[in-house]
Design a protein around this motif. Structure first.
Motif: not given
Length: 74
Positions: A47-49, A38-44
Motif C-alpha cells: 500500500f505504501f511503496f 511479516a504482516v506489517i512489511f507486506l502491508v507497507l
C-alpha cells in the motif's frame, strides 16, 4: 587466528541455540513477533511503496535511464 574465530562463532551459536531450545513461552512470542513483522512489511509494501518505475516506464532500459538521471541530476 582462524581457529579462534570459528571457536567464537561456535560458542555464540551454541549460546543462542541452547537459549532458544530451553524457552517455553518465548517460542510462542517469537512466532507472534515474526507473524506481525511479516504482516506489517507486506502491508507497507503493497500500500505504501508502489512500484513507480514499473508503472511509469515500459521497459528496463527506460527504467535504468530514469534511475541514472535521478542519481546524477540531484
Amino acid at each position: 587466528m582462524e581457529n579462534k574465530i570459528t571457536s567464537a562463532l561456535r560458542n555464540v551459536y551454541r549460546f543462542y541455540y541452547d537459549g532458544f531450545r530451553s524457552m517455553t513461552v518465548g517460542k510462542q512470542l517469537w512466532v507472534i513477533i515474526l507473524i506481525k513483522l511479516a504482516v506489517i512489511f507486506l502491508v507497507l509494501k503493497l500500500f505504501f511503496f508502489p512500484d513507480l518505475l514499473k508503472r511509469d516506464y515500459d521497459n528496463d532500459e527506460d527504467r535504468a535511464t530514469a534511475v541514472r538521471n535521478s542519481l546524477i541530476n540531484r
